[in-house]
Every structure is written in structure tokens, then in C-alpha cells.
Write an enzyme that holds these catalytic residues in place. Structure first.
Site, short mmCIF file in Angstrom:
data_model
loop_
_atom_site.label_atom_id
_atom_site.label_comp_id
_atom_site.label_asym_id
_atom_site.label_seq_id
_atom_site.Cartn_x
_atom_site.Cartn_y
_atom_site.Cartn_z
CB SER A 22 -0.64 5.50 -1.91
OG SER A 22 -1.62 4.53 -1.61
CG ASN A 110 -2.12 -4.08 -4.26
OD1 ASN A 110 -1.09 -3.49 -3.95
ND2 ASN A 110 -3.03 -4.43 -3.38
CD GLU A 174 -7.12 -1.20 -4.00
OE1 GLU A 174 -5.89 -1.15 -3.84
OE2 GLU A 174 -7.75 -0.39 -4.71
CG HIS A 249 -4.22 -3.06 0.45
ND1 HIS A 249 -3.11 -2.69 -0.29
CD2 HIS A 249 -5.28 -2.64 -0.27
CE1 HIS A 249 -3.50 -2.07 -1.40
NE2 HIS A 249 -4.81 -2.04 -1.40
CB CYS A 366 3.40 -4.99 -0.91
SG CYS A 366 2.36 -4.23 0.35
#
Length: 442
Positions: A22, A110, A174, A249, A366
Site C-alpha cells: 500500500s 473500506n 475508499e 485516508h 480501520c
């Protein structure tokens, strides 16, 4: 209407490994090629779910995806039976095998963007699957995510699950990691804040070092799909300068709940104007704006201070759920304890060891998808995914039976790992009453 927030956490998968896939996520890059422990990752996630459920917070679980993703590898030209596909990918393009084996679906912030029925014109809960098209290893998630969400939120009278937006850069989406909702009571109409990193419009500002994954055009499309009132919908741009410091994010630099926004001083572009707009549109709005001289952007990224959960408690204040890394940083820990000691909205801190997730760049926020549900809507959710004593024990036994306690990138080519994963997921779909949601089951 009476409603509450329900958190659905993603369960780390059997191929959880550190591949550094990522770009823009500095923890992911920093820990590339370390040995991982999928079993520990799953157990750390389950402990967080159970602890919050024991505190009275409604908590569900979202299963992992099948990995390695053989279908994606076939699409890229690797042929033969499954074992041959794995062997060819491992020898010819190991980075593609790693991407097709990523357990990144564990970060269900996400997975989708969610709007409650109180905000939607048709009075249904809307979930739009994120296309995640900025990264190959995440873009392949959408079909399985859609199938899983339909198996969990399966009553059409209450839920509408939308497929992912078109897989093009214009509509880079996202999910809930770039979405906030404000309001006094969960069951009353709220104000939704969509945060984007870039827009296609000429002259728009964008980061220079790392990609801006969420587009304004995607956020606007999701708002239309969810039938949101324009007067109660705000679009704001994330500060490009913090994206270039590893804030890939919005949930790495800001978190909200009900009337409270907890954010860094540099989280948003034109931040004073945005805060003034929220003050005007959200009754009782308050903000904890963390000064850069107390917590730098770099410290926020390394500790995931803002990738935390704000949870409303019955006594009227909030619980702040943090990763262990925040406690280990003297300055950050001092700051959050000052917040609790003051006469503010945060009344308690709770810390979890999520190191296996954190090393790949995913903290408490997350790992969870927030869904506001009325009592009737909650009753319509697949009950087998809701965390309780029995499910916690069942899933821990399932993890013990099927998960490895160490995994390297070389292990991804092992056909036995593929067989282990399919056996485990086939069993899991029965435990959670999901039906045939995986490609290998069809």
C-alpha cells in the site's frame, strides 16, 4: 425513531502477511517482508470485538475473503490447475501473488459507505461497496464484499446494498474511511460529511507525493445512491499536505461520533470554514482540534491516534478506543489523558493490542464498519454474525483449528495454504449462516 450505532469488525484472514503493498501507507511499507502471525491477528481482532460487546456496545463480525485469489491470477494470464497457477505466479511475478493473497479485506472501514435510514429518502439503510481502485490488491475485493454484505444485511425491506462504483480513477472510492455522520440522536436525520482527496475539476489541489485515493466525484455518486438530502450533505477536501505525510485516508487524521469531531489541526483543506459550516448545520456540534505543537502529523500517523473509535456511553460521555502504539508514545499518551481529565466529552480511554494489524497500517477504526440501526433493523440483521459469548468461543476454536501462527511471502505459493483457507471459509459460512458467498463454493 430510536437507533444505535453497531460496529461490524473485519476478521483478519488466513493469509495475513506483510508485503508492503500500500504505497502511501507508511506502516505497510516500513514492515515489508516481516514474518506475520495470522492466528494472533485474528485473535487480537476477536478480543477487541468481545471486549466492546461486553461493555454493552452492539458488535458484529465480517468474515475474511478467500485468498489467494486464484481468479484474479487467472485473469492476469496464469493458467493451469490451481496449484499450477500458484507455482507460475510465484516464479514469474511473486509481487502479484502477494497482492492476490492480501488479507486487506480485514479493514472493513473500506468495505463500504453506509447511510442510515433516517437520512435516506426511502427510509432504508444504504450500503455502497467501495471499489478501492487505487490498489490492485484492494480493487479485487468488491464482488466478495458485496456478497458478504448481502448475506449479513439481507432483508430488502430494511437494507439496500449497492454494487461498487465503476472501476475507473474518476470514481475512486475508499468507503467509510472517508465518511462521517453528525447528529444528536442516532435515530434522527443527521448531517453527512464526505471527505475526498482530489477532484477532477480543473485547478483543483492534489497531493504531490502520495496518491489521493478518494475522489469528490465518487463521494457525490454515493450521496445520490443513498438518496441524501443535499441540504444535509457536506463535501470537504482532505488536506493534501497531510496525505503526503502518510494520511492516506481521512480516518488517519480525524474521527467523529454524534456531535463531536476529534481531528488534527491540519486535517482538512480550509479547515476553519469547514468547522464553521458544521457548527451552523449540526445542532450541538463540538470539536477537539489537536494542535500540531501537541501532536504532530508524523506522530499521529505513527501512533494512529485518530484511527480510534469514539463510542457513546450511557452516562452521556464517550469512550476513546486506541491502539497500544498511542499509549507507548509519551506525548500522545499525555495529551489524551489530559482530555479525559478535563471537563470534555471523552470520559475514558481503552487500549487494545492490535500490533498485527497496525504493522500493515490498520488501527481500531480501520477494522470496523459503523452502521446505525433501529431496533427493527438490527433484528433484521443476520443474527449469527453478532458477537456474544458463544460466537467468541466458536470463532476462537475455529481460528485455532485453521490458522497458521507464522507466515512468510514464500508460504503463499504453498497449495496447502489455499486448501486450508477454503476448508476454513467453507466451515465459517456454515457457522455464520452466510450461504455460498465465496467463488470456490459456486
Amino acid at each position: 425513531m430510536t437507533a444505535r450505532e453497531v460496529n461490524f469488525d473485519g476478521l483478519p484472514g488466513l493469509t495475513h502477511h506483510y508485503a508492503g503493498l500500500s504505497f502511501g501507507n507508511e506502516a505497510s511499507t516500513r514492515n515489508q517482508h516481516q514474518l506475520s502471525n495470522p492466528q494472533l491477528a485474528a485473535k487480537q481482532g476477536l478480543l477487541k470485538m468481545k471486549a466492546l460487546a461486553d461493555l454493552g456496545f452492539a458488535q458484529g463480525v465480517i468474515p475474511p475473503h478467500e485468498r489467494p485469489h486464484i481468479g484474479a491470477l487467472r485473469q492476469l494470464g496464469f493458467s493451469g490447475n490451481d496449484e499450477q497457477v500458484l507455482a507460475k505466479a510465484a516464479s514469474q511475478a511473486p509481487q502479484l501473488l502477494s497482492a492476490a493473497s492480501s488479507a486487506s479485506a480485514m479493514w472493513v472501514a473500506n468495505a463500504a459507505t453506509v447511510s442510515p435510514s433516517a437520512d435516506s429518502a426511502d427510509r432504508r439503510v444504504h450500503l455502497t461497496v467501495a471499489n478501492l481502485n487505487n490498489k490492485f490488491h484492494r480493487a479485487i475485493e468488491a464482488p466478495t464484499t458485496e456478497a458478504l454484505l448481502r448475506a449479513i444485511f439481507r432483508h430488502p425491506d430494511y437494507f439496500t446494498v449497492h454494487p461498487a462504483l465503476p472501476q475507473v480513477a474518476l470514481f475512486g472510492d475508499e468507503g467509510a474511511a472517508n465518511h462521517n455522520r453528525f447528529g444528536a440522536d442516532y435515530g434522527e436525520p443527521g448531517v453527512q460529511l464526505f471527505v475526498y482527496g482530489r477532484a477532477e475539476a480543473a485547478g483543483s489541489i492534489a497531493p504531490q507525493r502520495y496518491p489521493a485515493r478518494q475522489t469528490r466525484e465518487a463521494s457525490e455518486a454515493v450521496a445520490r445512491l443513498h438518496q441524501l438530502a443535499p441540504a444535509r450533505t457536506i463535501f470537504a477536501q482532505q488536506n493534501p499536505a497531510v496525505i503526503d505525510q502518510g494520511v492516506f485516508h481521512n480516518d488517519v487524521i480525524a474521527v467523529s461520533n454524534q456531535q463531536l469531531l476529534f481531528c488534527h489541526q491540519h486535517a482538512f483543506l480550509n479547515q476553519p470554514a469547514l468547522l464553521a459550516q458544521l457548527q451552523q448545520q449540526v445542532r450541538g456540534f463540538s470539536v477537539i482540534e489537536v494542535p500540531d505543537d501537541r501532536v504532530s502529523v508524523q506522530d499521529a500517523v505513527s501512533t494512529y491516534l485518530f484511527n480510534s473509535q469514539l463510542l457513546s456511553r450511557e452516562q452521556g460521555d464517550m469512550l476513546l478506543v486506541l491502539p497500544e502504539e498511542a499509549r507507548q508514545h509519551a506525548g500522545v499518551w499525555r495529551y489524551v489523558n489530559e482530555l479525559v481529565a478535563g471537563d470534555g466529552p471523552i470520559g475514558e480511554l481503552k487500549v487494545f493490542d492490535l500490533r498485527e494489524s497496525m504493522c500493515n497500517g490498520g488501527g481500531p477504526a480501520c477494522l470496523r464498519l459503523r452502521v446505525v440501526l433501529s431496533s427493527e433493523e438490527l433484528a433484521a440483521v443476520n443474527p449469527r454474525v453478532m458477537m456474544n459469548d458463544q460466537l467468541f468461543a466458536t470463532l476462537n476454536r475455529w481460528v485455532d483449528r485453521h490458522y497458521r501462527d507464522r507466515l512468510s511471502q514464500a508460504d503463499l505459493a504453498d497449495p496447502q495454504l489455499l486448501r486450508e483457507g477454503r476448508e476454513a471459509l467453507d466451515e465459517l459460512t456454515q457457522l455464520l449462516d452466510l450461504g455460498s458467498v465465496y467463488a470456490f463454493q459456486q
